[in-house]
Design an enzyme around this catalytic site. Structure first.
Site, PDB file in Angstrom:
ATOM      1  N   HIS A 121     -39.348  -0.643  82.045  1.00  0.00           N
ATOM      2  CA  HIS A 121     -39.625  -1.402  81.012  1.00  0.00           C
ATOM      3  C   HIS A 121     -40.136  -0.273  79.802  1.00  0.00           C
ATOM      4  CE1 HIS A 121     -40.346  -5.174  83.651  1.00  0.00           C
ATOM      5  NE2 HIS A 121     -39.270  -5.292  82.777  1.00  0.00           N
ATOM      6  N   ASP A 174     -44.945   0.316  82.296  1.00  0.00           N
ATOM      7  CA  ASP A 174     -44.444   0.158  83.517  1.00  0.00           C
ATOM      8  C   ASP A 174     -43.160   0.643  83.682  1.00  0.00           C
ATOM      9  OD1 ASP A 174     -43.852  -2.497  82.191  1.00  0.00           O
ATOM     10  OD2 ASP A 174     -42.943  -3.009  84.163  1.00  0.00           O
ATOM     11  N   GLU A 209     -38.853  -6.383  89.697  1.00  0.00           N
ATOM     12  CA  GLU A 209     -40.390  -6.315  89.519  1.00  0.00           C
ATOM     13  C   GLU A 209     -40.712  -5.330  90.950  1.00  0.00           C
ATOM     14  OE1 GLU A 209     -42.295  -6.422  86.902  1.00  0.00           O
ATOM     15  OE2 GLU A 209     -40.800  -7.425  85.638  1.00  0.00           O
TER      16      GLU A 209
END
Length: 199
Positions: free
Chosen positions: A100, A110, A62
């Protein structure tokens, strides 16, 4: 999320039921949240190639970003360093580096249009965008995208959005010959080993 700290709080909150192996802050700080040999809950419902449980077959990275800002140079440098290590440890080819928006195009956008996929590709850390244009109808485009790994949906608008987010982030309008050329170029590449595909 508004900041890396807010993202860290959410990723470490059991109530949120979301996690990732790594979080990279805007300034390049790296947080290891889940050991790489353990399952994290970062991808949600999605698919890539033959894999329908992406969480069980991937490493989740992330990036702290509000969804609209550019990704700062220190953050991108930290990502490149992390990718080199994880790709070597797990023998992941550049074709196994996905976002993603690739594995869950109906739900996720994203890392978004401002993410520098081309930079990763230039450094051998992701697939480059194929060149050229090609004729073909909507069905041929959808079939090529599915052969390229986009198996979470067969819906043309979502597949077109996923392709453009990664390969033509500022393109507008209906599908065109450039989109079809990219899809066919991706489908012609060596197939991804889904068991080694981080999302």
């Amino acid at each position: 999320m508004a900041s890396a700290e807010a993202a860290l709080d959410r990723l470490c909150d059991p109530v949120a039921q979301v996690s990732a192996h790594w979080l990279i802050a805007e300034d390049g700080r790296l947080f290891r949240l889940v050991p790489e040999d353990r399952r994290a809950w970062h991808a949600g419902a999605g698919a890539w190639g033959a894999v329908t449980d992406v969480n069980s077959h991937s490493l989740g990275v992330e990036l702290a970003n509000d969804g609209a800002a550019p990704f700062p140079a220190p953050q991108m440098a930290a990502l490149e360093s992390l990718l080199r290590g994880t790709m070597a440890r797990w023998r992941i080819p550049p074709a196994g580096i996905i976002g993603h928006s690739d594995c869950a195009p109906c739900r996720k956008a994203d890392p978004g249009p401002r993410f520098d996929w081309a930079r990763l590709a230039r450094n051998g850390l992701a697939l480059p965008t194929p060149q050229g244009c090609a004729d073909g109808d909507d069905a041929a485009f959808v079939a090529a995208m599915r052969r390229a790994g986009y198996t979470a949906t067969g819906d043309l608008p979502h597949l077109l959005a996923a392709l453009r987010l990664r390969h033509r982030p500022w393109a507008k309008g209906p599908r065109d010959a450039r989109d079809t050329g990219i899809a066919l170029g991706l489908a012609a590449r060596l197939p991804v080993d889904p068991a080694r595909s981080p999302a």
